[in-house]
Design an enzyme around this catalytic site. Structure first.
Site, PDB file in Angstrom:
ATOM      1  N   CYS A 205       0.838  -1.206   0.000  1.00  0.00           N
ATOM      2  CA  CYS A 205       0.000   0.000   0.000  1.00  0.00           C
ATOM      3  C   CYS A 205       0.874   1.259   0.000  1.00  0.00           C
ATOM      4  CB  CYS A 205      -0.946   0.005   1.189  1.00  0.00           C
ATOM      5  SG  CYS A 205      -0.141  -0.268   2.771  1.00  0.00           S
ATOM      6  N   HIS A 452      -0.738   1.257   7.576  1.00  0.00           N
ATOM      7  CA  HIS A 452      -1.403   1.297   6.279  1.00  0.00           C
ATOM      8  C   HIS A 452      -1.154   2.676   5.675  1.00  0.00           C
ATOM      9  CE1 HIS A 452      -4.116   0.200   3.208  1.00  0.00           C
ATOM     10  NE2 HIS A 452      -5.126   0.941   3.599  1.00  0.00           N
TER      11      HIS A 452
END
Length: 1113
Positions: A205, A452
């Site tokens: 990510c 993330h």
């Protein structure tokens, strides 16, 4: 249990999430589930809030012996929950911790619930050092628990000085917010926003957020399209082509785009894709690569034109006319977050003037030491300004990396000409207006150990922002993109306004850590049009073809329920495959001819298709159904009946195999006449069986298919021997042996067939396979490796080509050997030693391969620790063909009987530390280690005594008694230090005391000592004052007077310093206290840590740092 309403959890992920009861604890899992930002569950009651906190206090923690432990059940959001922990790790050296649906076993079929939650291990000394990780998950019957397999290192958890275990008690906290279940996958990003996302490969990510940001700089995208590539290039081997392909799909595709081709072009393997890296590091490495690849092309210099700015470092003397300047370029600027409220404050700090005076004066050429001003000013800023916010910093107090979640504001418009251009150098071009507008905000959600990443971007600089989070793209408002990414703390609204309880504040773990600004005056040039004419013709053709194939597959998938696949195998397939690609059974159906036909098609019409494809007239075709037998073989079972042939393909498929709704497999029997042209098949009665024949040649070690025959079930094999000889090309009188191939799973069964028995007596039936060979000549003296069919089949079944790699170069195949899965440990190491020209196979040590991480397993294979090669190659339910080897300097059995310790020896007469590897039998003592060490080091005098210490985080925890056995000494986490015992310690009086002396710096916010440097012992005498001790300490450490004058001395107990005056009697402090662990009370030397970091590490496993980003190609 305490329940209270917690903060709404930030959308965050961690790269260490694993389902605990997975069959693959070592393997990568889907790591970054997505969060939904909708409100809490619709049906909630006042007694059972949609969100809450549960605190679990676990006593006698270090004495827990069970592998896993559940908390009490708690209720949040109308559901029952509990925490699950693995106190010694779930097959890892970390604490493993999960949130579990407590009543999952009794819930109705198809249940699911969605929750955002955080799990924390509280630090009971300093709450700010508590470790908290957050995630979200849709719980269901298959995944009823979710969390973190590698939550925190066990050595940190169990270290009593770190604050996570106090009085052997651990406190764990869960904050849970139940959310309305939404179908995440139903969101159509292209339809909703006009943009598509990027697929996550595991922990990519961070890369996806950067690629989206670069893609949405159109000038950059156009330059990438204009990089020269050719139709012969492969995307997986060419970074420019892979990036062009990725950008094209982002621009013209309708669904999320895979990044595997791009990461392959980087030279990354699967393991790299499961390593979470740093965006700014990847940004620099990728831009450097592209800059290099653009050299000598029409787009040379694009990276510099877009991102390169210049600043001037200067030192200017105050009292004489002398100034030194140096111009440097930059592609991004690293701005301080700590201590700065916003971007402007960071720029102010960046150009802050430092005074060089006193001991720190500047040596100016021809002027000697001078007072001076030192600083940085900007010569120019680039059109695209990339600001890296220093959210991650090294905390010298804690000797670890920490994330700074402080509030930090950034404006929509950034004016770098403010205050009369105070950031600009005198030579800067003042006609350029440095007014910037915000283009993208890259966000990190999580902690220092992972998290993330996603990005907020406004591609056209309009008022509409978009959130790019892997595959999902959503429209967002400006508040979400800016204010909510400032970080800092947020106050939770009062849930019980009538009560006078303090407001609950929580840290926001989601915050911006990279900003991209575009200069207003360059906006038109950078946000330019990019269309198909910018894309090379060969690329358009290639990608359009890919799109068409993808669309075709999508359409086929959508219409799959209307079609079926018929796979037709014939003699030609058997002849082409047996003995080459397969040895057992008859055919690999995936390589046979296949037809995609509508289920409604009459089978007779299908036969016409076959006639066209094979050139076999319809009347000459006979089709057989295949059947999977109980012994797992797959053979032709019976011919289709005329009634079945009158049905549709769909009806026939149901008859053939009710369990499979995808394919129909058929064998096409074609009989040839004397003119080698197809003839109608002979009538088959119940007395006729169809047998298939394979021929084995022991000279060539070859097996091949030679044909099939109908035989009467009452006849005998001896009646067809002449026919078999003809099929094999032997003389009619050749003596042959027959064997039936019965099965090959889980082991080979191939048995002789008696030629005098009837086929019925030998229990043969339709579809059976007979293998035959010439009978061995008696007394011929011929010897073969595999003289008969069963031995050959056994060999083929068990043979295994193994790729061997040196453990020092675990990515490179060095050589391959053909071995047997039945080879025992000795067979394997002997073959490896023979290949390497090594006389002693016992010096070979092997290590198995982890199929998931694509790395060697951490522990090598013990001497004769596995029975067979097959066991060495299995990793959970996967089989590898890789083994790693190393050549030892002593035989492995001998090494395994030894204990290997790494000992850091501190010389008494010089400031030097040397690491020695000591190998001794496991039943040896510490005294034996010391004696061995004495033969390797230079002592200050021959009779010097040596001791062994256990040092951890700059404290001495233990002096090992010479009689202690070394078998249980753990040097994986602790440092073993050896040193000479000073003479003064040997001559202590009855009132003298041996105390610990440690270096420390004070954490002002907590009045807590943070240790560094090398700890040591010191003898103090009864009644001795600090001023006397200071003289001895200064002499021992050889510190200069001016430096030593700045040092402070303190008595430190349990981390809290009490400062001493020169007149204080030091021994009195130590005699009054009685605390657990001598290391918790010591004489502390407070000063700055100016010593250079030692270049050695006793044990490389003690501190694991993030792998650097590398692009290999």
């Amino acid at each position: 249990m305490t329940l209270m309403t917690p903060p709404p959890l930030d959308q965050q992920e961690d790269d260490e999430m694993l389902v605990p009861h997975s069959d693959f604890p070592d393997g990568p899992q889907p790591m970054e589930a997505q969060a939904d930002t909708t409100s809490a569950a619709d049906t909630q009651t006042a007694e059972d809030p949609p969100s809450g906190r549960f605190t679990w206090t676990i006593e006698n923690f270090s004495r827990l012996i069970m592998k896993k432990l559940y908390s009490d059940i708690f209720h949040i959001g109308g559901y029952k929950w509990r925490i699950l922990i693995f106190p010694k790790g779930n097959n890892v050296d970390h604490l493993s911790i999960y949130l579990d649906v407590a009543d999952s076993a009794s819930l109705p079929y198809g249940w699911s619930r969605y929750a955002q939650f955080s799990l924390a291990v509280l630090n009971q000394i300093h709450n700010k050092f508590s470790i908290r990780k957050e995630t979200q998950h849709q719980f269901n019957a298959r995944e009823s628990d979710w969390g973190f397999t590698s939550f925190m290192p066990l050595n940190e958890l169990y270290n009593p000085t770190r604050g996570y275990l106090v009085n052997d008690t651990c406190v764990i906290e869960a904050d849970v917010a139940v959310r309305r279940v939404v179908d995440y996958w139903s969101h159509d990003s292209k339809k909703e926003t006009g943009y598509v996302g990027l697929k996550n490969q595991g922990a990519t990510c961070y890369m996806n957020s950067l690629l989206q940001t670069l893609y949405h700089i159109p000038y950059f995208r156009k330059a990438v399209y204009h990089m020269p590539t050719t139709e012969n290039d492969m995307p997986s081997g060419s970074i420019p082509l892979a990036l062009q392909s990725l950008f094209y799909k982002l621009q013209y595709g309708d669904t999320s785009v895979a990044t595997k081709e791009l990461t392959k072009s980087f030279g990354w393997d699967t393991y790299d894709s499961f390593m979470q890296h740093d965006v700014q590091e990847l940004n620099r490495v990728l831009c450097e690569k592209l800059e290099d690849k653009m050299k000598g092309t029409v787009v040379e210099g694009t990276i510099q034109q877009l991102f390169e700015g210049h600043h001037m470092n200067y030192i200017e003397c105050i009292n004489v006319d002398y100034k030194s300047t140096r111009k440097e370029s930059y592609y991004d600027l690293q701005l301080d977050v700590k201590g700065c409220r916003d971007v402007y404050a960071s720029f102010d700090k960046y150009v802050e003037v430092e005074r060089l005076e006193g001991d720190n004066r500047y040596h100016a050429e021809q002027h000697g030491l001078q007072d001076a001003k030192k600083g940085v000013l900007f010569i120019d800023f680039p059109p695209v300004l990339q600001l890296q916010l220093k959210r991650f910093e090294y905390d010298f107090m804690r000797d670890t990396m920490v994330k700074i979640n402080d509030r930090y504001e950034f404006p929509l418009q950034l004016d770098l000409d403010r205050d009369n251009g105070k950031y600009l150098s005198p030579e800067a071009d003042r006609t350029v207006r440095n007014l910037y507008t915000l283009h993208s905000v890259l966000v990190h959600s999580g902690g220092v150990h992972g998290g993330h990443y996603y990005a907020y971007i406004r591609p056209t600089l309009s008022d509409q922002w978009f959130k790019f989070e892997d595959e999902r793209v959503t429209k967002e408002d400006i508040k979400r993109a800016l204010e909510e990414q400032y970080g800092g703390e947020e106050e939770l609204p009062q849930t019980n306004p009538g009560f006078n309880n303090a407001p609950f504040k929580f840290t926001k773990y989601s915050n911006a850590y990279m900003l991209v600004y575009i200069r207003e005056s360059d906006k038109e040039k950078i946000i330019c049009d990019v269309d198909e004419k910018d894309i090379a013709e060969h690329l358009r053709v290639r990608l359009k073809k890919e799109q068409e194939e993808k669309e075709k597959k999508r359409k086929e998938k959508a219409e799959a329920h209307l079609y079926t696949i018929i796979k037709v195998a014939c003699d030609e397939d058997l002849r082409g495959q047996i003995g080459k690609e397969i040895f057992f059974d008859l055919v690999d159906h995936d390589k046979a001819r296949n037809f995609r036909v509508q289920k409604q098609m009459p089978f007779q019409v299908f036969k016409e298709e076959v006639a066209k494809e094979f050139g076999i007239p319809i009347q000459c075709q006979r089709f057989w159904l295949w059947a999977k037998r109980q012994n797992h073989t797959y053979r032709p079972n019976r011919p289709l009946t005329p009634q079945e042939e009158a049905q549709t393909v769909g009806q026939l498929k149901e008859v053939s195999n009710k369990a499979s709704n995808v394919e129909l497999k058929l064998f096409l029997e074609v009989e040839m006449g004397l003119d080698l042209k197809p003839v109608p098949p002979p009538e088959k009665t119940k007395e006729d069986i169809l047998l298939f024949f394979k021929l084995y040649d022991p000279v060539r070690e070859e097996l091949r298919y030679v044909g099939r025959l109908f035989v009467k079930i009452t006849s005998k094999p001896m009646e067809i021997l002449t026919k078999l000889n003809e099929m094999a090309g032997f003389s009619p009188e050749e003596s042959i042996e027959l064997f039936e191939e019965i099965k090959f799973e889980p082991n080979v069964m191939c048995e002789p067939v008696d030629k005098k028995f009837t086929f019925r007596a030998s229990q043969l039936e339709d579809g059976d396979i007979l293998c035959f060979q010439k009978s061995p000549k008696v007394g011929s003296g011929e010897e073969y490796r595999y003289p008969d069919v069963p031995l050959f089949m056994e060999y083929v079944y068990n043979r295994q080509v193994v790729r061997f790699r040196s453990l020092e170069k675990p990515k490179d195949d060095e050589f391959s050997l053909e071995l047997s899965k039945l080879h025992n440990y000795d067979d394997v190491v002997e073959r490896v030693a023979h290949h390497l020209g090594l006389n002693d196979p016992s010096k070979i040590r092997l290590t198995s391969h982890n199929c998931y991480s694509q790395q060697p397993k951490p522990q090598p294979i013990k001497y004769r620790g596995v029975d067979h090669l097959g066991d060495m190659l299995v990793h959970y339910n996967q089989t590898s063909d890789i083994l790693y080897y190393e050549v030892l300097d002593i035989p492995l059995p001998e090494l395994q009987g030894l204990k290997t310790l790494k000992v850091a020896f501190h010389y008494a007469t010089k400031d030097e530390v040397v690491i020695h590897t000591i190998r001794l039998p496991k039943n040896s003592t510490v005294g034996d280690v010391i004696n061995e060490l004495k033969t390797k080091v230079e002592l200050s005098h021959p009779n010097a005594e040596v001791r062994l210490l256990e040092v951890f985080y700059h404290k001495i925890y233990k002096i090992f008694p010479p009689s202690e056995k070394i078998e249980n000494i753990n040097d994986q986490y602790w440092t073993l230090r050896a040193e000479e015992i000073p003479e003064e310690e040997k001559n202590t009086g009855p009132d003298d005391r041996l105390i610990h002396v440690y270096h420390f710096m004070k954490d002002t916010s907590q009045n807590q000592a943070q240790n560094f440097g090398e700890p040591f012992f010191l003898v103090i005498h009864d009644g001795e004052t600090l001023s006397d001790i200071k003289l001895r300490v200064q002499k021992k450490l050889q510190v200069a007077d001016d430096e030593f004058a700045k040092w402070k001395f303190a008595f430190v107990s349990l981390g809290r310093p009490e400062y001493l005056a020169d007149s204080d009697v030091v021994s009195a402090r130590f005699q009054r206290r009685d605390v657990y662990g001598a290391w918790e009370q010591y004489l502390g030397l407070e000063h700055a840590d100016n010593a250079p970091k030692r270049s050695y590490t006793v044990n490389q496993n003690r501190h694991t740092f993030e792998k650097p980003v590398r692009i290999y190609n």
